[in-house]
Each structure stands twice: as C-alpha cells, then as structure tokens.
Design a protein around this motif. Structure first.
Motif, PDB file in Angstrom:
ATOM      1  N   LEU A 617       1.109  -1.003  -0.025  1.00  0.00           N
ATOM      2  CA  LEU A 617       0.036  -0.102  -0.168  1.00  0.00           C
ATOM      3  C   LEU A 617       0.939   1.139   0.179  1.00  0.00           C
ATOM      4  O   LEU A 617       1.952   1.236   0.417  1.00  0.00           O
ATOM      5  N   SER A 618       0.242   2.311  -0.318  1.00  0.00           N
ATOM      6  CA  SER A 618       0.939   3.540  -0.422  1.00  0.00           C
ATOM      7  C   SER A 618       1.623   4.241   1.019  1.00  0.00           C
ATOM      8  O   SER A 618       0.851   3.486   2.044  1.00  0.00           O
ATOM      9  N   SER A 619       2.564   4.670   1.093  1.00  0.00           N
ATOM     10  CA  SER A 619       3.046   5.162   2.345  1.00  0.00           C
ATOM     11  C   SER A 619       1.997   5.777   3.525  1.00  0.00           C
ATOM     12  O   SER A 619       1.851   5.372   4.640  1.00  0.00           O
ATOM     13  N   TRP A 620       1.415   6.584   2.813  1.00  0.00           N
ATOM     14  CA  TRP A 620       0.202   7.250   3.779  1.00  0.00           C
ATOM     15  C   TRP A 620      -0.847   6.259   4.031  1.00  0.00           C
ATOM     16  O   TRP A 620      -1.487   6.664   5.013  1.00  0.00           O
ATOM     17  N   GLN A 621      -0.922   5.359   3.450  1.00  0.00           N
ATOM     18  CA  GLN A 621      -2.180   4.354   3.397  1.00  0.00           C
ATOM     19  C   GLN A 621      -2.026   3.728   4.832  1.00  0.00           C
ATOM     20  O   GLN A 621      -2.827   2.887   5.442  1.00  0.00           O
ATOM     21  N   THR A 622      -0.685   3.435   5.081  1.00  0.00           N
ATOM     22  CA  THR A 622      -0.306   2.679   6.332  1.00  0.00           C
ATOM     23  C   THR A 622       0.463   3.562   7.432  1.00  0.00           C
ATOM     24  O   THR A 622       1.142   3.026   8.177  1.00  0.00           O
ATOM     25  N   GLY A 623       0.124   4.734   7.356  1.00  0.00           N
ATOM     26  CA  GLY A 623       0.505   5.700   8.511  1.00  0.00           C
ATOM     27  C   GLY A 623       2.050   6.095   8.010  1.00  0.00           C
ATOM     28  O   GLY A 623       2.839   6.728   9.047  1.00  0.00           O
ATOM     29  N   GLY A 624       2.567   5.956   6.764  1.00  0.00           N
ATOM     30  CA  GLY A 624       3.973   6.727   6.512  1.00  0.00           C
ATOM     31  C   GLY A 624       4.110   7.792   6.237  1.00  0.00           C
ATOM     32  O   GLY A 624       3.186   8.657   6.408  1.00  0.00           O
ATOM     33  N   ALA A 625       4.977   8.196   5.477  1.00  0.00           N
ATOM     34  CA  ALA A 625       5.137   9.776   5.059  1.00  0.00           C
ATOM     35  C   ALA A 625       3.881  10.088   4.210  1.00  0.00           C
ATOM     36  O   ALA A 625       3.313   9.613   3.433  1.00  0.00           O
ATOM     37  N   GLY A 626       3.300  11.486   4.617  1.00  0.00           N
ATOM     38  CA  GLY A 626       2.469  12.141   4.000  1.00  0.00           C
ATOM     39  C   GLY A 626       1.109  11.476   4.605  1.00  0.00           C
ATOM     40  O   GLY A 626       0.006  12.067   4.351  1.00  0.00           O
ATOM     41  N   ALA A 627       0.940  10.801   5.628  1.00  0.00           N
ATOM     42  CA  ALA A 627      -0.281  10.284   6.334  1.00  0.00           C
ATOM     43  C   ALA A 627      -1.067  11.407   6.822  1.00  0.00           C
ATOM     44  O   ALA A 627      -0.239  12.138   7.739  1.00  0.00           O
ATOM     45  N   GLY A 628      -2.249  11.541   6.577  1.00  0.00           N
ATOM     46  CA  GLY A 628      -3.033  12.681   7.279  1.00  0.00           C
ATOM     47  C   GLY A 628      -3.126  14.056   6.445  1.00  0.00           C
ATOM     48  O   GLY A 628      -3.802  14.810   7.034  1.00  0.00           O
ATOM     49  N   GLN A 629      -2.205  14.222   5.442  1.00  0.00           N
ATOM     50  CA  GLN A 629      -2.127  15.315   4.987  1.00  0.00           C
ATOM     51  C   GLN A 629      -3.132  15.456   3.435  1.00  0.00           C
ATOM     52  O   GLN A 629      -2.819  15.429   2.326  1.00  0.00           O
ATOM     53  N   ILE A 630      -4.432  15.315   4.049  1.00  0.00           N
ATOM     54  CA  ILE A 630      -5.680  15.655   3.089  1.00  0.00           C
ATOM     55  C   ILE A 630      -5.686  16.820   2.483  1.00  0.00           C
ATOM     56  O   ILE A 630      -5.524  17.949   3.153  1.00  0.00           O
ATOM     57  N   PRO A 631      -5.555  16.925   1.243  1.00  0.00           N
ATOM     58  CA  PRO A 631      -5.798  18.341   0.422  1.00  0.00           C
ATOM     59  C   PRO A 631      -6.874  19.183   1.159  1.00  0.00           C
ATOM     60  O   PRO A 631      -7.966  18.779   1.284  1.00  0.00           O
ATOM     61  N   ALA A 632      -6.433  20.611   1.205  1.00  0.00           N
ATOM     62  CA  ALA A 632      -7.449  21.455   1.780  1.00  0.00           C
ATOM     63  C   ALA A 632      -8.707  21.468   0.805  1.00  0.00           C
ATOM     64  O   ALA A 632      -9.806  21.801   1.389  1.00  0.00           O
ATOM     65  N   SER A 633      -8.395  21.481  -0.441  1.00  0.00           N
ATOM     66  CA  SER A 633      -9.460  21.368  -1.335  1.00  0.00           C
ATOM     67  C   SER A 633     -10.667  20.467  -1.016  1.00  0.00           C
ATOM     68  O   SER A 633     -11.663  20.399  -1.255  1.00  0.00           O
ATOM     69  N   VAL A 634     -10.065  18.996  -0.650  1.00  0.00           N
ATOM     70  CA  VAL A 634     -11.009  17.980  -0.369  1.00  0.00           C
ATOM     71  C   VAL A 634     -11.731  18.496   0.892  1.00  0.00           C
ATOM     72  O   VAL A 634     -13.109  18.115   1.114  1.00  0.00           O
ATOM     73  N   THR A 635     -10.983  18.945   1.818  1.00  0.00           N
ATOM     74  CA  THR A 635     -11.851  18.976   3.150  1.00  0.00           C
ATOM     75  C   THR A 635     -12.763  20.055   3.161  1.00  0.00           C
ATOM     76  O   THR A 635     -13.653  20.213   4.033  1.00  0.00           O
ATOM     77  N   ASN A 636     -12.482  21.034   2.191  1.00  0.00           N
ATOM     78  CA  ASN A 636     -13.312  22.316   2.166  1.00  0.00           C
ATOM     79  C   ASN A 636     -14.694  21.939   1.493  1.00  0.00           C
ATOM     80  O   ASN A 636     -15.536  22.168   1.858  1.00  0.00           O
ATOM     81  N   ALA A 637     -14.334  20.796   0.612  1.00  0.00           N
ATOM     82  CA  ALA A 637     -15.606  20.657  -0.102  1.00  0.00           C
ATOM     83  C   ALA A 637     -16.281  19.827   0.604  1.00  0.00           C
ATOM     84  O   ALA A 637     -17.585  19.505   0.325  1.00  0.00           O
ATOM     85  N   LEU A 638     -16.010  18.956   1.749  1.00  0.00           N
ATOM     86  CA  LEU A 638     -16.505  17.997   2.561  1.00  0.00           C
ATOM     87  C   LEU A 638     -16.830  18.485   4.076  1.00  0.00           C
ATOM     88  O   LEU A 638     -16.703  17.796   4.972  1.00  0.00           O
ATOM     89  N   ALA A 639     -17.015  19.780   4.084  1.00  0.00           N
ATOM     90  CA  ALA A 639     -16.947  20.276   5.410  1.00  0.00           C
ATOM     91  C   ALA A 639     -18.135  19.838   6.187  1.00  0.00           C
ATOM     92  O   ALA A 639     -19.389  19.784   5.558  1.00  0.00           O
ATOM     93  N   TRP A 640     -18.177  19.797   7.336  1.00  0.00           N
ATOM     94  CA  TRP A 640     -19.232  19.302   8.413  1.00  0.00           C
ATOM     95  C   TRP A 640     -19.914  20.566   8.713  1.00  0.00           C
ATOM     96  O   TRP A 640     -19.296  21.357   9.314  1.00  0.00           O
ATOM     97  N   PRO A 641     -21.153  20.689   8.755  1.00  0.00           N
ATOM     98  CA  PRO A 641     -22.412  19.764   8.641  1.00  0.00           C
ATOM     99  C   PRO A 641     -22.828  19.893   7.173  1.00  0.00           C
ATOM    100  O   PRO A 641     -22.356  20.712   6.358  1.00  0.00           O
ATOM    101  N   PRO A 642     -23.634  18.935   6.498  1.00  0.00           N
ATOM    102  CA  PRO A 642     -24.236  18.808   5.402  1.00  0.00           C
ATOM    103  C   PRO A 642     -25.091  20.174   5.456  1.00  0.00           C
ATOM    104  O   PRO A 642     -25.440  20.787   6.322  1.00  0.00           O
ATOM    105  N   THR A 643     -25.369  20.823   4.186  1.00  0.00           N
ATOM    106  CA  THR A 643     -26.195  22.020   3.995  1.00  0.00           C
ATOM    107  C   THR A 643     -27.771  21.640   3.916  1.00  0.00           C
ATOM    108  O   THR A 643     -28.583  22.397   4.398  1.00  0.00           O
ATOM    109  N   VAL A 644     -28.108  20.412   3.388  1.00  0.00           N
ATOM    110  CA  VAL A 644     -29.441  19.873   3.216  1.00  0.00           C
ATOM    111  C   VAL A 644     -29.506  18.413   3.600  1.00  0.00           C
ATOM    112  O   VAL A 644     -28.759  17.488   3.429  1.00  0.00           O
ATOM    113  N   ILE A 645     -30.626  18.164   4.316  1.00  0.00           N
ATOM    114  CA  ILE A 645     -30.961  16.872   4.537  1.00  0.00           C
ATOM    115  C   ILE A 645     -32.326  16.672   3.928  1.00  0.00           C
ATOM    116  O   ILE A 645     -33.263  17.248   3.937  1.00  0.00           O
ATOM    117  N   SER A 646     -32.314  15.576   3.375  1.00  0.00           N
ATOM    118  CA  SER A 646     -33.434  14.974   2.318  1.00  0.00           C
ATOM    119  C   SER A 646     -34.323  13.964   3.524  1.00  0.00           C
ATOM    120  O   SER A 646     -33.737  12.994   4.200  1.00  0.00           O
TER     121      SER A 646
END
Length: 751
Positions: A617-646
């Motif tokens: 597995l990639s290093s970040w997938q097993t806790g190695g180099a780069g682990a936890g460095q999720i791009p800000a563009s991803v975290t911003n797009a998936l910010a909590w909470p949801p805007t709409v509930i159906s």
C-alpha cells in the motif's frame, strides 16, 4: 459491480417508495450493569470515574539463563588426592567446609531460579507498547510462569497442550496446532505477547496491512443481538408476553428481557471462543457494538453501559490469545439503516429525516469517545481497526452527506490518536451500498483509512440451483473489484460475508418477515415459491460429503477473492427447538461439521486469480510519509455539517432542523480493574487501565440540547420539524464543534 444487497432487509425497505412510519416509544429505562466479576471489572458509572492509584512499578527485563555454569562459578574444583597423601589427619575441617560451600551455592541457585520465574519474567519491550516489532514476544511453546494471588507460581504463557486458567477460574487445555501462544500475566495485564499463529505477527509486533492478511470472523449477535443469531433469547422473552412482538433489541427490553439479555452476554460468548478462533487459523475478530454501550437517553429502550463491561472482557480475551479487534459501531441513535441489527426495526434517522443532523451529532460524539478510549497505549495493540458506522443507507442519505459525516468521523478519530503508524486504529468506512467504485479518490492521503464492503449473494434473486453450481461465483463476482480497489484506491476489507446463497434460515430476514425462497417475504417481490427451505437447504445433519466439500470450496473461493475478510458470524445459537436453524452463517458449526476449511490459508489460489494484489500500500495508507495530509480542497468541499437533509417528500436546509451545541462534558469510558500481586496475598496494588481519554488536548464539549429549542424523539421517523424551531433564549447556532468550545467541558484527569 453494483452494491451488494444489505444484510437482513427489514421494514426500512418498502414497496414503491412508501415506507410506513413507526410510532416512537416514550417509556424510560434506567438499568445499570451488574458485576459478575467484582475482582476484575469496575461498576463505577462512566459519569463518575474515580482516580486510580499510581501504577505499581513494573519488573525489568529478566536475566535468566540456563546455560552450564550460569548459577555456579566456572573455575574447576582442584583434586586434593596429593594433599590427602601428605596430610593424613582423619579430622580435617576442609571437607565439611567444602560441602557447606556447595550447599550455599545450591541454595543461591534455587533463589535465582525463583526470582527469574517470578520477578524477571520476559515481557514485551513495553507493557503498553504500540505496534512496533519486539524480540521478546511470547512466541515459543514452552510455558512461562508468574505468581497467583496466593503467591504460588502459575503459568503466564504456553503453547499447544498447555493448561489455561480462564478469568472465571475454570481451566481448560489450550489447543492450537498452528504454533500460536497465549499470554496472560495478571501482574502485567497490558502486556501484548500473545500470537494467534506462527505466521501472524504477535500483538507487540507490527501487522503489515496489505501484506499480512486479515483472516477474521465476526462475533455477531453477542453485544448487538440479532434474532437469527440468538433465536432462543427472542423466543423465550416472546413467550412471556402477548402484548409486544419481540423483533429487535428495543422490543426485547420493552418486553422485560433485561435479565435475559445480560445472561446472554455472559453465556453466548466465552473466553474459550476466543481460544477456538485463534486455533481455527483466524487472526482478527470484528465485534459489533451499539451506542448504548456508552449511554442512552430517556425513552430509549436499551440496556445502558452493560455491553461495555463485556467488551472489556473481549479485549482481555483477544489480548490473551493474540487476536486483533475490529471494533464496529453497529447501531447509532435513531438508526442508520432501519434494520433490526441497528437496535430498532423501522425508519432510519441519521443524516435523514428531521432529527438527521442531531442524531449524526450524537453519533460523532460516540465515535470520538470510543476513539479516545481505544487509542490509549493500553489498548491500541489489540484494537487495530475501528468501523465508524455499520451499513448506513447511503443511497437514501446521499453520498455527499455521508462523505461529510465520514470525514468528520475520521477527524474525531485522528484528533484522539494523532497520525502515523502506531497511533490509533485504521478507520474503516462502509460503502453505504454505493459500490466501491463510487469511493475512488475519497480522502486522498488519509492516514490509515479503509473501505468496508459486505458482499452477500443471498438477498437478491433466489435459485434452486445446488451449492455445487456456485463454486466459482465469488471469484467472478468480487475478485477483480477487490484487486482493483487495493491497487488503485487503498485498503479494502470484506467486513461480512457468509456461506448462504439463499435467504433460508430462521429469522434471517427478521422475525415474522418471511423468506424469499419460499415466496413468503413481506417486502418487495412478488417472490415466487421455489421450494421448502427445511428440506432443500437447512438439513445439514444429512448433508453428504459432496455437499460439504462444495460448501468448503465455496467458502475458500470467497476468502481468496476477498483477500482480507471477516466471515459473518462465528456462532449461531440454538432455537428453542434445540437446533441451529441458520447453519450457513456459523463458522463454528462449519468447522465441527466439516464444511469450513480447518486452515484458511488453504483458500489461497482457489480462484486461480491471475492478478491478485501482491504489492504494498502507499506509504500514507499505512501511516507513513504523507499520512493525514488530506488536501484542503477536499476537506473544504466536504466540510461538516451538510447543508441539506432529505427525507421522503422534502429536502430541508440543515439550519431549519433541530441540532445540538457542544455544551456538555464528554463521557469517558472506564477500563477494567486489575490488581497486581507481589507474591504475598496482602501485598496488592491497583494497576492503571488508563483514564479513558488518549488526548487531553481534545477538550471540546459534548453535544447537547440548546435551551429554548425544540427536539423530536430521536426515533420519530419522517415528519415535519418543530415550528418554531427555537424561541426565547434559544436561537439557531452554527452546527459542528467550534474551536471556542465551552471551557467547562473537562476530561477526567489522568491518574
């Protein structure tokens, strides 16, 4: 491949998109756990943890050797024949002196041996070490010794054929032909020296995900009960009432089944089950847990906190026999899927319906509380994976809202643990029945995140074809999908699968739900009548060798195609008729009857897969180099909470729905109670089991009601939200857990 059909379809599925709304129960239940082993487990409320005394000093690495000359000097004793010839005095004092010296030396040797066996025992590199390698694992088959409360020497480790004393005082013989070793030292109860099999890393060694295979089994129906796994429990409670139909854990408690449920906890799974699981060549257990292990609110018909006491036993047993745990949060407040194994059959109210945001906030709190506990150094060797939510209704919730929830759950776990190998568990996300392909690219660089798929064949179309026609079906259905996901996305595990190819079996679909194969299933359809389950599929005592071998081949094909897996489930109990009526779901029964492989490694190559995942597995997938460095563009797009509930008939802005604010004090889960013994019965000291909270900097408040705002029953179903939502002192607040959380929310201080 499309998403697999969910397990045990219940009333949450409906015809033509028109579900029936279940009424909510409003009765209050406040039952607290009893303590059947006061010497080992605390009964303190999780709201009132007492500070534990400082831990007793731990022994150092032993210096025991058994090579010649270790206990006695190496200098040879000179012969004195010539002296006797020159000095013939018959009353010489030299001989008694020499004999006395030898006796003293022998006595010293005995003392050294006793010390070596009682004080300087071999231990892991640290009593609470993480997952790094260690050379002092108890991996040999020679028994090691320790002391009992009476000061007598007792075994602390052994291999195949050694005697084991269980935590209830009973004894049995450890049987493991795969080179496994058990390890349990009551003076050092957090030593992780056991090994499930010779080919599985010991608990104090690194388990290399993606290289070392997960060959696991679920312990289903134990701490989250299901009628088909424990039918007699449900049948016996049903026999006591004519006013309530007992169909799930909610109605089980409502019908007065509290005592029966705790007796089930005590007897359905015991320490010997964990020993047998390791002896079957399995190295992981997936343990479903309901949120009521932490707390219940007024009106929620669940037995609060008691199952946590038994989960602590499971940790101890897994540690003793070298098994790693995948803790699966199987049931959330309001239900995440509406099926009986979420605690209550009916509607689902997490990220869906008017209480969808509030219930999700509670669920995230429980994820955080569990993560803080299991990430303590005392437990992280054993609990290697955390499934944050079992089988959410992703198709109805929507992938965007589920992704936002998953990211917040991931953040809660990593806040408790930090990032990097050895810091807390893998975080496992169920695919929500959306299919693995739809999660490609989800949370890039997330530290040790994995997907969870539950591939079943039995809940879709039914067939009269015999099991001999299914021998390669798993290979063609699942193999390529799992290979591609491992290679192109990241780690993936089959959290559940079984030997069932039809839905035959008592209560497999739920109590009074009927069976597709016999044309009686009450949902979906129409379902044609194909045959009789009892004679066609369930008469396992009369299966011939051809049938048994076919089931074994089918099981091995499933294992080979899935690569990392957990069979559902280890054990199915008898019905009141005195027999197992869902045989395809019991790994234990399959071993006893000869239709499950006695060594799961036999499955390798069953599918003749030309492209299995064999890389790393990639290093970040097993806790190695780069682990936890999720791009800000991803975290911003998936910010909590949801805007709409159906939910059916509406799509509502989240700000118009009931929500909570972080004004409460977080609950801390208690650990077990252990007492160390120094060799004298009176010389005892308490051993620290942690304070329940791995990260003291995680001090945000726990979600609670906003004064002046209105809330529906968490299990209310799909109705209009309160109007007005908030009045008087209350006002809508930003959702989530803000950084300026209330200062009063304090964590129990470390002992």
């Amino acid at each position: 491949m499309g998403a697999a059909q969910p397990r045990f379809l219940g009333r949450a599925l409906y015809d033509n998109g028109a579900p029936s709304v279940r009424d909510s129960f409003a009765s209050s239940h406040q039952t607290y756990p009893s303590n059947d082993n006061a010497s080992a487990y605390t009964t303190d409320s999780v709201y009132n943890l007492n500070d534990a005394p400082a831990p007793a000093p731990r022994g150092s690495e032993g210096g025991y050797r058994d090579d010649p000359g270790f206990f006695v000097g190496e200098q040879p004793v000179r012969r004195r024949d010539e002296k006797r010839a020159a000095y013939a005095s018959p009353k010489s004092r030299r001989r008694p002196i020499i004999i006395g010296v030898i006796i003293v030396i022998l006595l010293v040797a005995v003392v050294v041996v006793v010390l070596a066996l009682t004080v300087f025992k071999k231990k892991s590199k640290s009593d609470s070490s993480g997952g790094s390698s260690s050379s002092d694992t108890a991996s040999n088959t020679s028994p090691s010794s320790g002391t009992t409360p009476s000061g007598k020497i007792a075994l602390v480790s052994g291999g195949d054929g050694s005697a084991v004393t269980a935590d209830d005082g009973s004894t049995f013989t450890y049987s493991n032909s795969f080179g496994g070793t058990w390890y349990w030292d009551e003076n050092n109860p957090f030593t992780s020296g056991a090994r499930a099999q010779s080919w599985t890393p010991a608990l104090n060694e690194t388990f290399n995900f993606g290289v070392d295979k997960i060959r696991g089994v679920n312990i289903g129906g134990w701490l989250v009960t299901e009628p088909f796994i424990a039918p007699a429990l449900y049948q016996n409670v049903q026999a006591t009432t004519t006013t309530i139909t007992v169909i799930d854990e909610w109605t089980l408690i409502q019908a007065g089944g509290t005592a029966a449920l705790e007796d089930h906890y005590k007897t359905f799974i015991t320490e010997q089950d964990f020993m047998q699981i390791a002896a079957a060549g399995l190295n992981f257990v997936r343990i479903p847990l309901g949120y009521w292990a932490i707390e219940v609110l007024d009106g929620e018909n669940f037995l609060p906190k008691t199952s946590w006491t038994y989960f602590l036993k499971a940790i101890q047993w897994a540690r003793k026999y070298g098994l790693r745990i995948n803790l699966d949060l199987h049931a959330l407040p309001g239900s995440q899927n509406g099926w009986n194994h979420s605690g209550r059959l009916g509607t689902y109210n997490v990220l869906y319906g008017p209480m969808g945001i509030a219930n999700a906030q509670r669920s995230l709190d429980y994820i955080r509380i569990i993560a803080e506990f299991i990430s303590q150094p005392e437990y992280q060797d054993v609990i290697a994976m955390f499934g944050v939510t079992n089988e959410p209704q992703g198709n109805q919730i929507g992938q965007d809202n589920l992704s936002r929830y998953y990211l917040q759950a991931y953040n809660n776990v990593r806040t408790a643990t930090g990032t990097g190998q050895g810091n807390g568990p893998f975080v496992s996300f169920h695919d929500g029945f959306l299919g693995l392909a739809n999660w490609a690219g989800f949370l890039p660089n997330a530290d040790r995140a994995s997907m969870d798929l539950h591939p079943y064949l039995c809940f879709s179309s039914q067939s009269t074809n015999p099991i001999t026609t299914y021998l390669t079906t798993p290979c063609s259905s699942w193999g390529q999908e799992f290979n591609d996901t491992m290679a192109n996305f990241g780690f993936v595990v089959a959290g559940e699968f079984s030997n069932a190819v039809t839905d035959c079996g008592l209560y497999v679909n739920g109590v009074n739900q009927g069976v597709r194969y016999e044309g009686t299933y009450i949902l979906g359809g129409p379902w044609p009548t194909l045959g009789n389950c009892s004679t066609d599929w369930l008469d396992y005592p009369n299966w011939d060798s051809t049938t048994k071998n076919a089931y074994k081949t089918f099981a091995q094909a499933s294992m080979d195609s899935l690569q990392n897996w957990f069979f559902w489930t280890w054990k199915v109990g008898n019905s009141t008729a005195g027999k197992i009526e869902a045989p395809h779901w019991s790994y234990q029964l399959g071993l006893e009857q000869g239709w499950m492989p006695t060594d799961p490694r036999q499955a390798v190559g069953q599918c003749k897969n030309s492209n299995p995942f064999v890389g790393t597995l990639s290093s970040w997938q097993t806790g190695g180099a780069g682990a936890g460095q999720i791009p800000a563009s991803v975290t911003n797009a998936l910010a909590w909470p949801p805007t709409v509930i159906s939910y059916p008939g509406t799509s509502t802005p989240a700000t118009l729905l009931p929500s909570y604010s972080p004004t409460g004090t977080p609950i801390t889960l208690p650990g077990p109670t252990f007492t160390s013994v120094s060799g004298q019965a009176a010389a005892t000291a308490s051993i620290s089991s942690g304070n329940g909270w791995a990260n003291p900097s995680d001090s945000a408040g726990m979600m609670g009601p906003i004064p002046g705002c209105s809330y529906l029953d968490p299990w209310t179903g799909w109705v209009s939200p309160p109007a007005p939502l908030c009045t008087g002192a209350g006002s809508p607040r930003a959702l989530g857990r803000p950084s300026d959380a209330v200062a009063a929310a304090m964590i129990t201080p470390a002992p």
